[in-house]
Scaffold this motif. Structure first.
Motif, PDB file in Angstrom:
ATOM      1  N   PHE A  54       0.830  -1.212   0.000  1.00  0.00           N
ATOM      2  CA  PHE A  54       0.000   0.000   0.000  1.00  0.00           C
ATOM      3  C   PHE A  54       0.861   1.256   0.000  1.00  0.00           C
ATOM      4  O   PHE A  54       0.659   2.158  -0.822  1.00  0.00           O
ATOM      5  CB  PHE A  54      -0.917  -0.025   1.222  1.00  0.00           C
ATOM      6  N   VAL A  55       1.842   1.317   0.894  1.00  0.00           N
ATOM      7  CA  VAL A  55       2.662   2.525   0.977  1.00  0.00           C
ATOM      8  C   VAL A  55       3.615   2.652  -0.208  1.00  0.00           C
ATOM      9  O   VAL A  55       4.177   3.728  -0.436  1.00  0.00           O
ATOM     10  CB  VAL A  55       3.462   2.625   2.299  1.00  0.00           C
ATOM     11  N   SER A  56       3.808   1.584  -0.967  1.00  0.00           N
ATOM     12  CA  SER A  56       4.639   1.638  -2.173  1.00  0.00           C
ATOM     13  C   SER A  56       3.810   1.882  -3.430  1.00  0.00           C
ATOM     14  O   SER A  56       4.358   1.898  -4.533  1.00  0.00           O
ATOM     15  CB  SER A  56       5.397   0.311  -2.349  1.00  0.00           C
ATOM     16  N   GLY A  57       2.510   2.026  -3.294  1.00  0.00           N
ATOM     17  CA  GLY A  57       1.662   2.297  -4.447  1.00  0.00           C
ATOM     18  C   GLY A  57       1.322   1.088  -5.295  1.00  0.00           C
ATOM     19  O   GLY A  57       0.702   1.213  -6.349  1.00  0.00           O
ATOM     20  N   THR A  58       1.713  -0.110  -4.838  1.00  0.00           N
ATOM     21  CA  THR A  58       1.498  -1.330  -5.622  1.00  0.00           C
ATOM     22  C   THR A  58       0.092  -1.877  -5.372  1.00  0.00           C
ATOM     23  O   THR A  58      -0.252  -2.152  -4.217  1.00  0.00           O
ATOM     24  CB  THR A  58       2.510  -2.412  -5.189  1.00  0.00           C
ATOM     25  N   PRO A  59      -0.696  -2.096  -6.411  1.00  0.00           N
ATOM     26  CA  PRO A  59      -2.088  -2.528  -6.185  1.00  0.00           C
ATOM     27  C   PRO A  59      -2.218  -4.028  -5.944  1.00  0.00           C
ATOM     28  O   PRO A  59      -3.015  -4.701  -6.574  1.00  0.00           O
ATOM     29  CB  PRO A  59      -2.790  -2.100  -7.472  1.00  0.00           C
ATOM     30  N   THR A  60      -1.422  -4.545  -4.998  1.00  0.00           N
ATOM     31  CA  THR A  60      -1.488  -5.963  -4.646  1.00  0.00           C
ATOM     32  C   THR A  60      -1.892  -6.147  -3.193  1.00  0.00           C
ATOM     33  O   THR A  60      -1.926  -7.271  -2.707  1.00  0.00           O
ATOM     34  CB  THR A  60      -0.133  -6.650  -4.899  1.00  0.00           C
ATOM     35  N   TRP A  61      -2.197  -5.054  -2.492  1.00  0.00           N
ATOM     36  CA  TRP A  61      -2.802  -5.147  -1.170  1.00  0.00           C
ATOM     37  C   TRP A  61      -4.271  -5.523  -1.355  1.00  0.00           C
ATOM     38  O   TRP A  61      -4.797  -5.461  -2.467  1.00  0.00           O
ATOM     39  CB  TRP A  61      -2.671  -3.809  -0.407  1.00  0.00           C
ATOM     40  N   GLY A  62      -4.907  -5.914  -0.265  1.00  0.00           N
ATOM     41  CA  GLY A  62      -6.307  -6.284  -0.395  1.00  0.00           C
ATOM     42  C   GLY A  62      -7.068  -6.136   0.906  1.00  0.00           C
ATOM     43  O   GLY A  62      -6.486  -6.075   1.993  1.00  0.00           O
ATOM     44  N   VAL A  63      -8.375  -6.060   0.772  1.00  0.00           N
ATOM     45  CA  VAL A  63      -9.293  -6.135   1.909  1.00  0.00           C
ATOM     46  C   VAL A  63      -9.634  -7.611   2.078  1.00  0.00           C
ATOM     47  O   VAL A  63     -10.110  -8.243   1.135  1.00  0.00           O
ATOM     48  CB  VAL A  63     -10.579  -5.331   1.627  1.00  0.00           C
ATOM     49  N   SER A  83       5.533   8.014 -10.506  1.00  0.00           N
ATOM     50  CA  SER A  83       4.313   8.443  -9.807  1.00  0.00           C
ATOM     51  C   SER A  83       4.579   8.993  -8.413  1.00  0.00           C
ATOM     52  O   SER A  83       3.631   9.331  -7.702  1.00  0.00           O
ATOM     53  CB  SER A  83       3.358   7.253  -9.654  1.00  0.00           C
ATOM     54  N   GLY A  84       5.853   9.017  -7.993  1.00  0.00           N
ATOM     55  CA  GLY A  84       6.147   9.528  -6.661  1.00  0.00           C
ATOM     56  C   GLY A  84       5.764   8.582  -5.546  1.00  0.00           C
ATOM     57  O   GLY A  84       5.534   9.001  -4.409  1.00  0.00           O
ATOM     58  N   GLN A  85       5.702   7.290  -5.831  1.00  0.00           N
ATOM     59  CA  GLN A  85       5.330   6.305  -4.817  1.00  0.00           C
ATOM     60  C   GLN A  85       6.540   5.597  -4.226  1.00  0.00           C
ATOM     61  O   GLN A  85       6.514   5.176  -3.070  1.00  0.00           O
ATOM     62  CB  GLN A  85       4.380   5.264  -5.411  1.00  0.00           C
ATOM     63  N   VAL A  86       7.585   5.389  -5.031  1.00  0.00           N
ATOM     64  CA  VAL A  86       8.792   4.721  -4.555  1.00  0.00           C
ATOM     65  C   VAL A  86       9.999   5.493  -5.079  1.00  0.00           C
ATOM     66  O   VAL A  86       9.857   6.416  -5.895  1.00  0.00           O
ATOM     67  CB  VAL A  86       8.849   3.233  -4.978  1.00  0.00           C
TER      68      VAL A  86
END
Lengths: 266, 266
Positions: free
Chosen positions: A96-105, B200-203
């Motif tokens: 999440f903090v790295s902007g990668t969309p592989t986190w989940g609910v 994107s300024g994320q990493v």
């Protein structure tokens, strides 16, 4: 599905919708930078985590007040139905903090013995995976369809995922590598999304250690409903977390389990 | 942007649209399994790769026949404009065959000295990142907006990505780990998507080795336009591939470069 099962599944969908709406305003925002975080005195991923769990608990308070809750952020709430909702509002906070969309609910519904229903939701991509009550489905950019695991029957043909190359303790890392040496391809770093890929028939194995119940109950529900097997490294139940082996089918599970068990024998 | 630059950017968008349309029917299809692949005598990721490069070349044949082309699948085509389109239809084929939406369509437009325009497209998520001619933009599930790299000024605060933990040769792996030891967080496994996250300024950093020109020209265009720096491990141009260091700003680039250069000195 009977009326209760339909109600429980609809509740899970409503919870995931609410969690995603609470989280997305925080994802990839400039204020996630460390400097801003310090200047503003708060941690956006924690804020998002809490807002999402509160949103899910609000749905449960309205629709299922009789069920217990175990959440990552707000702990345990007792119930009287014998069922517990097990919630990880953002699994994969480093993603999440790295902007990668592989986190989940992650949403699980369980008794003390088994997971009844599981859901893995990735709201940025717009993908949701769920399983339970005889159903295993996903919807996403390509539409909605059934989930089903792969028939891969030998480790030498398997694709294996874990999040961190070190996996866990020295012993756990060595056990992981003993399996990794046997497979066709090992990949790293995509958090709970890897479990969704097992359920989707894209990959064969996920091996992780040091998990909590809320990290794994959602994935267990989805993978088991899709035909896979999830246990700990001794072949016992994994719904309380710890060391986890998720496999696309019983045959491949047995092959990986043999190695993990042998490598971690006391 | 002048008329030529507008035409070149529109051409790149049309190419990415065409590539995505060619690839998506192959992504996450059941026939990606090894068994089907053998039974049907073809490799779906290669089929998708070829179909996408052909689709991009068809756009170029119509709109920019005067430009040269260097593509991963179909090699070099000469031109007379002094500019070359450098194409990787699917960067991250291992991600692709694992169902992970971190592969991308990479498009670079360059002279022998520099990248003029770069594009990184992830059609499953519906995200596109582009930079050049004074512009750095992205569009995706959250809409369209400007790209800009982070101001992280010290390695101890940096987030570092690479795809494979081993990185490359033994020497290259050791150099990577020397940087990794200094940063706040190291993450693995998301292929070209990591470069988009720098833009994107994320990493903050991506370090890889063994790249081809078509693996890096798209990312170079996007990252440089967004304020970042991309060089090889000696500080020279990276547009021909090899060992690559991408950083969010010159200050952080210099700190990582010092380590990589010292660790790989002949």
């Amino acid at each position: 599905m009977d009326a209760l099962q339909t109600e429980l599944l609809e509740t899970a969908h409503e919870m995931a919708d609410a969690a995603g709406a609470a989280i997305l305003p925080f994802f990839r925002q400039a204020n996630l930078s460390e400097d801003n975080k310090l200047a503003r005195g708060y941690d956006p991923v924690t804020e998002a985590d809490r807002a999402a769990e509160q949103a899910m608990r609000a749905v449960l308070a309205r629709r299922r007040p009789q069920d217990a809750i175990l959440g990552e952020e707000f702990g345990s709430t007792e119930g009287e139905s014998g069922m517990t909702w097990v919630l990880d509002p953002i699994d994969g906070t480093r993603a999440f903090v790295s902007g990668t969309p592989t986190w989940g609910v992650l949403i699980g519904l369980s008794t003390p013995e088994q997971v009844l229903l599981g859901m893995v939701d990735q709201p940025y991509i717009g993908e949701r995976f769920w399983g339970g009550f005889g159903l295993a489905q996903m919807r996403g950019p390509h539409g909605q369809g059934p989930l089903g695991t792969r028939a891969t029957s030998d480790l030498s043909q398997a694709v294996l995922f874990t999040t961190f190359p070190e996996v866990g303790s020295k012993e756990e890392g060595a056990a992981f590598r003993a399996v990794a040496e046997k497979v066709k391809l090992t990949r790293y770093g995509i958090d709970c999304y890897a479990y969704a890929l097992v359920a989707s028939g894209q990959v064969d194995l996920v091996i992780e250690a040091g998990l909590n119940a809320y990290d794994i109950q959602g994935p267990i529900g989805v993978i088991e409903a899709a035909g896979g097997v999830v246990t700990d490294w001794q072949g016992g139940p994994a719904l309380n977390g710890g060391r986890v082996l998720a496999a696309c089918n019983p045959q491949l599970h047995a092959q990986a389990l043999d190695i993990l068990t042998a490598m971690t024998r006391m």
